[in-house]
Design a protein around this motif. Structure first.
Motif, PDB file in Angstrom:
ATOM      1  N   ASP A 132       0.833  -1.203   0.000  1.00  0.00           N
ATOM      2  CA  ASP A 132       0.000   0.000   0.000  1.00  0.00           C
ATOM      3  C   ASP A 132       0.868   1.254   0.000  1.00  0.00           C
ATOM      4  OD1 ASP A 132      -2.674   1.377   0.449  1.00  0.00           O
ATOM      5  OD2 ASP A 132      -1.593   2.046   2.228  1.00  0.00           O
ATOM      6  N   ALA A 133       1.925   1.266   0.820  1.00  0.00           N
ATOM      7  CA  ALA A 133       2.812   2.435   0.888  1.00  0.00           C
ATOM      8  C   ALA A 133       3.554   2.638  -0.425  1.00  0.00           C
ATOM      9  CB  ALA A 133       3.802   2.269   2.036  1.00  0.00           C
ATOM     10  N   TYR A 134       4.052   1.551  -1.007  1.00  0.00           N
ATOM     11  CA  TYR A 134       4.755   1.645  -2.283  1.00  0.00           C
ATOM     12  C   TYR A 134       3.825   2.162  -3.384  1.00  0.00           C
ATOM     13  CZ  TYR A 134       8.918  -0.963  -0.735  1.00  0.00           C
ATOM     14  OH  TYR A 134      10.077  -1.366  -0.124  1.00  0.00           O
ATOM     15  N   GLY A 135       2.620   1.606  -3.429  1.00  0.00           N
ATOM     16  CA  GLY A 135       1.689   1.998  -4.479  1.00  0.00           C
ATOM     17  C   GLY A 135       1.205   3.421  -4.344  1.00  0.00           C
ATOM     18  N   ARG A 136       0.991   3.856  -3.111  1.00  0.00           N
ATOM     19  CA  ARG A 136       0.465   5.204  -2.872  1.00  0.00           C
ATOM     20  C   ARG A 136       1.436   6.277  -3.356  1.00  0.00           C
ATOM     21  NH1 ARG A 136      -3.462   7.013   0.671  1.00  0.00           N
ATOM     22  NH2 ARG A 136      -3.630   4.912   1.514  1.00  0.00           N
ATOM     23  N   VAL A 137       2.722   6.147  -2.995  1.00  0.00           N
ATOM     24  CA  VAL A 137       3.681   7.185  -3.382  1.00  0.00           C
ATOM     25  C   VAL A 137       3.966   7.134  -4.880  1.00  0.00           C
ATOM     26  CG1 VAL A 137       5.762   5.800  -2.943  1.00  0.00           C
ATOM     27  CG2 VAL A 137       5.869   8.277  -2.729  1.00  0.00           C
ATOM     28  N   ALA A 138       3.938   5.934  -5.478  1.00  0.00           N
ATOM     29  CA  ALA A 138       4.149   5.829  -6.926  1.00  0.00           C
ATOM     30  C   ALA A 138       3.027   6.522  -7.682  1.00  0.00           C
ATOM     31  CB  ALA A 138       4.242   4.359  -7.338  1.00  0.00           C
ATOM     32  N   TYR A 141       3.238  10.307  -7.474  1.00  0.00           N
ATOM     33  CA  TYR A 141       4.233  10.884  -8.384  1.00  0.00           C
ATOM     34  C   TYR A 141       3.675  10.966  -9.800  1.00  0.00           C
ATOM     35  CZ  TYR A 141       8.457  11.188 -11.294  1.00  0.00           C
ATOM     36  OH  TYR A 141       9.397  11.554 -12.228  1.00  0.00           O
ATOM     37  N   LEU A 142       2.996   9.916 -10.244  1.00  0.00           N
ATOM     38  CA  LEU A 142       2.434   9.914 -11.590  1.00  0.00           C
ATOM     39  C   LEU A 142       1.346  10.980 -11.732  1.00  0.00           C
ATOM     40  CD1 LEU A 142       2.232   6.051 -12.224  1.00  0.00           C
ATOM     41  CD2 LEU A 142       4.018   7.667 -12.951  1.00  0.00           C
ATOM     42  N   VAL A 143       0.533  11.145 -10.693  1.00  0.00           N
ATOM     43  CA  VAL A 143      -0.489  12.197 -10.711  1.00  0.00           C
ATOM     44  C   VAL A 143       0.183  13.571 -10.725  1.00  0.00           C
ATOM     45  CG1 VAL A 143      -2.341  13.276  -9.364  1.00  0.00           C
ATOM     46  CG2 VAL A 143      -2.268  10.788  -9.606  1.00  0.00           C
ATOM     47  N   PHE A 144       1.281  13.709  -9.991  1.00  0.00           N
ATOM     48  CA  PHE A 144       2.040  14.970  -9.984  1.00  0.00           C
ATOM     49  C   PHE A 144       2.541  15.285 -11.386  1.00  0.00           C
ATOM     50  CE2 PHE A 144       6.178  17.073  -9.789  1.00  0.00           C
ATOM     51  CZ  PHE A 144       5.871  18.227  -9.077  1.00  0.00           C
ATOM     52  N   PHE A 178      11.644  10.874   5.079  1.00  0.00           N
ATOM     53  CA  PHE A 178      12.597   9.778   4.870  1.00  0.00           C
ATOM     54  C   PHE A 178      11.869   8.531   4.392  1.00  0.00           C
ATOM     55  CE2 PHE A 178      14.485   5.862   6.462  1.00  0.00           C
ATOM     56  CZ  PHE A 178      15.760   5.921   5.925  1.00  0.00           C
ATOM     57  N   TRP A 179      10.709   8.261   5.007  1.00  0.00           N
ATOM     58  CA  TRP A 179       9.959   7.060   4.650  1.00  0.00           C
ATOM     59  C   TRP A 179       9.318   7.212   3.279  1.00  0.00           C
ATOM     60  CZ3 TRP A 179      11.535   3.365   7.489  1.00  0.00           C
ATOM     61  CH2 TRP A 179      11.921   3.597   8.811  1.00  0.00           C
ATOM     62  N   VAL A 180       8.961   8.433   2.910  1.00  0.00           N
ATOM     63  CA  VAL A 180       8.424   8.665   1.567  1.00  0.00           C
ATOM     64  C   VAL A 180       9.478   8.297   0.523  1.00  0.00           C
ATOM     65  CG1 VAL A 180       7.539  10.385  -0.039  1.00  0.00           C
ATOM     66  CG2 VAL A 180       6.873  10.482   2.359  1.00  0.00           C
ATOM     67  N   VAL A 181      10.700   8.785   0.724  1.00  0.00           N
ATOM     68  CA  VAL A 181      11.774   8.491  -0.223  1.00  0.00           C
ATOM     69  C   VAL A 181      12.086   6.994  -0.241  1.00  0.00           C
ATOM     70  CG1 VAL A 181      14.203   8.913  -0.775  1.00  0.00           C
ATOM     71  CG2 VAL A 181      12.769  10.789   0.025  1.00  0.00           C
ATOM     72  N   SER A 182      12.070   6.359   0.929  1.00  0.00           N
ATOM     73  CA  SER A 182      12.341   4.919   1.010  1.00  0.00           C
ATOM     74  C   SER A 182      11.298   4.118   0.247  1.00  0.00           C
ATOM     75  CB  SER A 182      12.378   4.470   2.471  1.00  0.00           C
ATOM     76  OG  SER A 182      13.426   5.100   3.175  1.00  0.00           O
ATOM     77  N   ASN A 183      10.037   4.557   0.326  1.00  0.00           N
ATOM     78  CA  ASN A 183       8.967   3.863  -0.382  1.00  0.00           C
ATOM     79  C   ASN A 183       8.920   4.220  -1.869  1.00  0.00           C
ATOM     80  OD1 ASN A 183       8.096   2.678   2.027  1.00  0.00           O
ATOM     81  ND2 ASN A 183       6.720   4.386   2.490  1.00  0.00           N
TER      82      ASN A 183
END
Length: 401
Positions: A132-138, A141-144, A178-183
């Motif tokens: 969920d964390a990996y998918g959310r930040v990805a 970014y695509l929406v951005f 930090f966790w955002v970048v890690s994910n």
């Protein structure tokens, strides 16, 4: 099948009442259904997923002219139920995660990329919370990128990664970035764009190693005493005592099943969600007693075999770690402890620190907490003041400062 908004709405309301939902919740659904009926007027009257998507996008409150989190939640929840009904002919009242996974890209390439990424994380057997964390930040970014007019990843550059992370600084605490970048980094590696991976490495984001305090003896006494009284429900008392005495993660408390409890041996055995390692923890007499009170007297009759269930329909397991945090915070408040930010993370650190002060060897503490590596347990050395003082060398006489 009657697919008009009124027809589907009447079926949904009937199912909600049959499932035992509170009238206040049914009232919220009916309010959303009325709004959907008004929205559907002039659009044929029948419900379709495309109509639902347009309705769910109405997140701006006409009263304030600003985004309404409650309106967004209510409309999205109703659309999810309506979509399931027109697709399967059955009203699906299963709980959905808060937030709905965040915004999703609209362009064909980005939608396919996000789907491929979700599939890859699923195929690798990553924990649900990690996926969920990996998918959310990805997806974020695509929406951005889409908001900047970019519809093809080939048109994105390293600067877009830095601008994306900068755009999050207003909504995320510095310690959390930090966790955002890690994910985020695993997704960039998945795309094969090394330049984007390198750009993420340029972000000046450092991990915060916060040293959590140990609960004072008086605080523990107050919480334990409250958990032994009728002022705290058996379920909430059992959850709090389980977190406090065993240091279990919130996800493992949520996933605990009735068959995992050995009542005679007074233990709980499970496979940890994060490490996939088996773990058996002892249960105190008070915890076993409150747990028995809950299972025998409080727990709703449900086919769900998870130990801890929701109090209101649908009677399924608790949804996420926020549910556990809310329970523990409530218990601490009723115990008269209002100056401590309680949660499983604090109680997990507290349990480890108590074991360490009792001279329990680190390998044993690591096994009890279910750490995959002894290095993860080393953090708790920082709160063992007595042992740290033993490491201080005496200053020889006559030494100048």
């Amino acid at each position: 099948m009657d697919t008009t908004v009124a027809g589907v709405g009447s079926v949904v309301v009937a199912e909600l009442r049959a499932a035992g939902y509170m009238e206040s919740t049914v009232g919220q659904y009916r309010k959303s259904i009325r709004a959907l009926r008004c929205f559907a007027e002039g659009r044929g009257g029948s419900y379709t997923p495309s109509l639902g998507a347009a309705f769910a996008a109405l997140t701006i409150s006409p009263r304030t002219g600003r985004f309404s989190a409650q309106r967004s939640f209510d409309y999205r929840r109703l659309v999810g139920v309506f979509d399931a009904y027109v697709r399967t002919g059955r009203v699906d009242l299963s709980c959905r995660k808060r937030g709905g996974g965040g915004a999703r890209p609209a362009s064909g390439e980005f939608t396919a990329l996000a789907t491929a990424w979700d599939t890859d994380t699923d195929d690798r057997g990553l924990a649900p919370a990690t996926r969920d964390a990996y998918g959310r930040v990805a997806r974020a970014y695509l929406v951005f990128l889409e908001s900047r007019g970019i519809r093809c990843l080939g048109d994105a550059d390293g600067a877009s990664v830095l601008r994306f992370l900068e755009s999050l600084s207003g909504r995320w605490a510095t310690s959390s970035l930090f966790w955002v970048v890690s994910n985020f980094r695993p997704f960039l590696k998945f795309t094969g764009r090394n330049d984007l991976v390198d750009a993420a490495g340029l972000a000046v984001v450092r991990r915060s190693h916060t040293i959590l305090p140990v609960l004072p003896d008086e605080v523990e006494r107050l919480v334990v005493h409250a958990c032994a009284t009728p002022a705290i429900s058996a379920r909430d008392a059992a959850i709090t005592l389980l977190a406090m005495t065993t240091g279990l993660r919130a996800c493992d408390i949520i996933n605990l099943r009735l068959a995992d409890i050995d009542w005679r041996a007074r233990t709980a055995s499970l496979v940890q969600q994060k490490t996939h390692n088996p773990l058996t923890v002892p249960l105190t007499d008070l915890l076993v007693g409150r747990l028995a009170d809950y299972v025998l007297d409080e727990r709703s009759d449900s086919s769900d075999d998870h130990v801890f269930l929701r109090r209101v329909a649908p009677y399924t397991r608790l949804s996420d770690h926020a549910s556990i945090h809310r329970v523990i915070t409530t218990v601490f408040g009723k115990a008269g402890v209002t100056d401590v930010k309680a949660g499983t993370r604090l109680l997990r650190h507290n349990a480890a620190s108590r074991l360490l002060r009792a001279a329990v060897p680190l390998p044993t503490i690591s096994a009890v907490l279910g750490h995959a590596s002894l290095e993860s347990t080393d953090l708790y050395l920082s709160v063992d003041e007595d042992r740290l003082l033993d490491c201080v060398l005496d200053v020889p006489d006559g030494t100048r400062s």
